[in-house]
Each structure stands twice: as C-alpha cells, then as structure tokens.
Design a protein around this motif. Structure first.
Motif, mmCIF file in Angstrom:
data_model
loop_
_atom_site.group_PDB
_atom_site.id
_atom_site.type_symbol
_atom_site.label_atom_id
_atom_site.label_comp_id
_atom_site.label_asym_id
_atom_site.label_seq_id
_atom_site.Cartn_x
_atom_site.Cartn_y
_atom_site.Cartn_z
ATOM 1 N N MET A 48 21.555 -10.229 -34.497
ATOM 2 C CA MET A 48 22.743 -10.438 -34.762
ATOM 3 C C MET A 48 22.929 -11.522 -35.856
ATOM 4 O O MET A 48 22.751 -12.809 -35.319
ATOM 5 N N SER A 49 23.015 -11.390 -36.911
ATOM 6 C CA SER A 49 23.134 -12.360 -38.080
ATOM 7 C C SER A 49 24.674 -13.311 -38.330
ATOM 8 O O SER A 49 25.241 -12.704 -37.560
ATOM 9 N N ILE A 50 24.808 -14.475 -38.803
ATOM 10 C CA ILE A 50 26.038 -14.792 -39.054
ATOM 11 C C ILE A 50 26.844 -14.392 -39.395
ATOM 12 O O ILE A 50 27.791 -14.727 -39.046
ATOM 13 N N ILE A 51 26.937 -13.400 -41.093
ATOM 14 C CA ILE A 51 27.733 -13.038 -41.972
ATOM 15 C C ILE A 51 28.349 -11.750 -40.700
ATOM 16 O O ILE A 51 29.162 -11.372 -40.266
ATOM 17 N N ASP A 52 27.403 -10.988 -39.733
ATOM 18 C CA ASP A 52 27.993 -10.069 -38.988
ATOM 19 C C ASP A 52 28.556 -10.462 -37.488
ATOM 20 O O ASP A 52 29.851 -9.728 -36.936
ATOM 21 N N LYS A 53 28.357 -11.395 -37.565
ATOM 22 C CA LYS A 53 29.263 -12.815 -36.183
ATOM 23 C C LYS A 53 30.503 -13.113 -36.726
ATOM 24 O O LYS A 53 31.449 -12.502 -35.979
ATOM 25 N N TYR A 54 30.417 -13.453 -38.409
ATOM 26 C CA TYR A 54 32.325 -13.549 -39.196
ATOM 27 C C TYR A 54 32.631 -12.151 -39.402
ATOM 28 O O TYR A 54 34.193 -12.457 -38.691
ATOM 29 N N GLU A 55 32.353 -11.243 -39.145
ATOM 30 C CA GLU A 55 32.337 -9.824 -39.600
ATOM 31 C C GLU A 55 33.780 -9.484 -38.138
ATOM 32 O O GLU A 55 34.759 -8.963 -38.083
ATOM 33 N N LYS A 56 32.430 -9.683 -36.837
ATOM 34 C CA LYS A 56 33.225 -9.169 -35.526
ATOM 35 C C LYS A 56 34.212 -10.168 -35.115
ATOM 36 O O LYS A 56 35.388 -9.361 -34.526
ATOM 37 N N ALA A 57 33.823 -11.106 -35.862
ATOM 38 C CA ALA A 57 35.326 -12.019 -35.958
ATOM 39 C C ALA A 57 35.700 -11.596 -35.586
ATOM 40 O O ALA A 57 37.221 -11.817 -35.576
ATOM 41 N N THR A 58 36.214 -11.267 -36.994
ATOM 42 C CA THR A 58 37.688 -11.216 -37.791
ATOM 43 C C THR A 58 38.440 -9.430 -37.674
ATOM 44 O O THR A 58 39.221 -9.792 -37.385
ATOM 45 N N VAL A 59 37.149 -8.936 -37.132
ATOM 46 C CA VAL A 59 37.810 -7.908 -37.111
ATOM 47 C C VAL A 59 38.848 -8.186 -35.942
ATOM 48 O O VAL A 59 39.994 -7.469 -35.036
ATOM 49 N N ASP A 60 38.066 -8.658 -34.476
ATOM 50 C CA ASP A 60 38.620 -9.143 -33.458
ATOM 51 C C ASP A 60 40.441 -9.679 -33.266
ATOM 52 O O ASP A 60 40.967 -9.128 -32.827
ATOM 53 N N LEU A 61 40.606 -10.738 -34.756
ATOM 54 C CA LEU A 61 41.256 -11.594 -34.867
ATOM 55 C C LEU A 61 42.324 -9.978 -35.590
ATOM 56 O O LEU A 61 43.847 -10.377 -34.855
ATOM 57 N N LEU A 62 42.045 -9.700 -36.281
ATOM 58 C CA LEU A 62 42.664 -8.565 -36.964
ATOM 59 C C LEU A 62 43.158 -7.890 -35.377
ATOM 60 O O LEU A 62 44.697 -7.133 -35.702
ATOM 61 N N ASN A 63 43.378 -7.047 -35.090
ATOM 62 C CA ASN A 63 42.988 -6.592 -33.713
ATOM 63 C C ASN A 63 43.816 -6.644 -32.768
ATOM 64 O O ASN A 63 44.907 -6.542 -32.225
ATOM 65 N N LEU A 64 44.239 -8.612 -32.786
ATOM 66 C CA LEU A 64 44.614 -9.148 -31.873
ATOM 67 C C LEU A 64 46.450 -9.070 -32.284
ATOM 68 O O LEU A 64 47.339 -9.634 -32.060
ATOM 69 N N ASP A 65 46.239 -8.599 -33.842
ATOM 70 C CA ASP A 65 47.917 -8.736 -34.693
ATOM 71 C C ASP A 65 48.639 -7.641 -35.175
ATOM 72 O O ASP A 65 48.370 -7.161 -35.848
ATOM 73 N N GLY A 66 47.250 -5.952 -34.418
ATOM 74 C CA GLY A 66 48.354 -5.078 -34.104
ATOM 75 C C GLY A 66 47.176 -4.092 -35.445
ATOM 76 O O GLY A 66 47.423 -3.354 -35.207
ATOM 77 N N TRP A 67 46.077 -4.405 -35.434
ATOM 78 C CA TRP A 67 45.384 -3.571 -36.157
ATOM 79 C C TRP A 67 44.152 -3.169 -35.473
ATOM 80 O O TRP A 67 44.347 -3.628 -34.117
ATOM 81 N N ALA A 68 44.496 -1.722 -35.824
ATOM 82 C CA ALA A 68 42.781 -0.936 -34.566
ATOM 83 C C ALA A 68 41.824 -0.671 -35.392
ATOM 84 O O ALA A 68 41.281 0.130 -35.686
ATOM 85 N N LEU A 69 40.824 -1.333 -35.536
ATOM 86 C CA LEU A 69 39.742 -1.643 -36.129
ATOM 87 C C LEU A 69 38.511 -1.904 -35.655
ATOM 88 O O LEU A 69 38.728 -2.131 -34.679
ATOM 89 N N GLU A 70 36.749 -1.141 -36.120
ATOM 90 C CA GLU A 70 35.830 -1.611 -35.819
ATOM 91 C C GLU A 70 35.430 -1.827 -36.789
ATOM 92 O O GLU A 70 34.882 -1.722 -37.567
ATOM 93 N N TRP A 71 34.425 -2.355 -35.408
ATOM 94 C CA TRP A 71 33.486 -3.186 -37.048
ATOM 95 C C TRP A 71 32.568 -2.678 -36.861
ATOM 96 O O TRP A 71 31.862 -1.561 -36.241
ATOM 97 N N CYS A 72 31.919 -1.646 -38.428
ATOM 98 C CA CYS A 72 30.755 -0.822 -38.242
ATOM 99 C C CYS A 72 29.304 -1.481 -39.631
ATOM 100 O O CYS A 72 29.018 -0.758 -40.203
ATOM 101 N N GLY A 73 29.551 -2.686 -39.077
ATOM 102 C CA GLY A 73 28.633 -3.515 -40.136
ATOM 103 C C GLY A 73 26.996 -3.295 -40.158
ATOM 104 O O GLY A 73 26.487 -3.157 -41.534
ATOM 105 N N LYS A 74 27.016 -2.513 -39.427
ATOM 106 C CA LYS A 74 25.114 -2.571 -39.106
ATOM 107 C C LYS A 74 25.240 -0.737 -38.980
ATOM 108 O O LYS A 74 23.764 0.010 -39.153
ATOM 109 N N ASP A 75 25.499 0.114 -39.359
ATOM 110 C CA ASP A 75 26.185 1.367 -39.956
ATOM 111 C C ASP A 75 25.361 1.757 -41.670
ATOM 112 O O ASP A 75 25.816 3.152 -41.909
#
Length: 153
Positions: free
Chosen positions: A1-28
C-alpha cells in the motif's frame, strides 16, 4: 500500500469519526478516492490530493472535474486537498469554476516524472467550503531543556 493510499484511508477514517459514512475506494481505479454519505445522509464522492508543497491555489485537473460532474446530479462531489498549511474541502456541485488553464503537469501522480500539458482549474482557498489551517508555532526550546538547565557540569 502506497503512502498516498494510507493518507486517503486515514482521511476517510477521520471523516467517519465526524459523522460521515465513507468507504475508501482508491484501489478500485475510479476517478474518486472515497464514496458514501455526508453527515446529512446525502450520497457523495470525494477526490483527494495530498501535496508536499504549499501553493496558494489548489490545482484540479479539468478531466477529473468533468468525470465527477458527469455523475448523477444527486451525488455530492467533493474535492479534498491536504498540504503543509492545512486541509481544504471544495463542494463542486455549485462551485463557480474559474477560467481553465493549461499547465505542464506530471503525467501521473505516482509512476514517473514525465510531464504533459493538462487542462486545469486553479481554485482559491476562499472557494473552499471547509478549511482547517495548521497552526505551527516555532519551538523555542525542547521538552527537556528546562530539566537539564543548571544540571550540566
């Protein structure tokens, strides 16, 4: 997993803590990096960019913008930019886009240093709907400076 993928996943996780319901789809291999629901329950997609260098304007490739805007109208289209000074979220659905500019840009973000001309939009920070600026205070002394002060021989 690239560093960009990790940043994207971390951003999704942080937004989900703030009431979003997101899934990372960078690999799609889509033209967006996350999909799901906003905190108000509206369907959304998010294209993310992580920059190592700060620029006053935030570059959005016209092709990526058009791909997002060609999606169904009820989907909220968001462009998220992270750089050394902060995070910027642009709600693209109703954003008045600036005049396009042709710029010499890397062919791809990750794979090579080949440059090609690309049609782009340069977004200002004021156009962002949500901005989180990092407040960086210069370090005046280290954590242990006071402890060791006067103990040196």
């Amino acid at each position: 997993m690239s560093i960009i993928d990790k940043y994207e996943k971390a951003t999704v996780d942080l937004l989900n803590l703030d009431g979003w319901a997101l899934e990372w789809c960078g690999k799609d291999n889509t033209f967006y990096d996350a999909k799901g629901k906003t905190p108000k329950g509206n369907p959304c997609v998010i294209e993310m960019k992580f920059r190592n260098k700060y620029y006053k304007t935030k570059l959005l490739e016209k092709k990526k913008y058009q791909n997002l805007m060609n999606m169904p109208e009820d989907i909220v289209k968001i462009y998220f930019v992270n750089d050394p000074k902060g995070n910027y979220m642009y709600w693209l659905n109703n954003l008045v886009m600036p005049e396009g500019e042709e710029l010499l840009c890397p062919k791809t973000t990750m794979w090579d240093n080949t440059k090609v001309n690309k049609e782009t939009f340069m977004l200002t920070e004021k156009q962002a709907s949500v901005i989180n600026w990092y407040e960086i205070e210069p370090v005046k002394f280290g954590v242990w400076d006071n402890y060791f002060k006067g103990k040196e021989k």
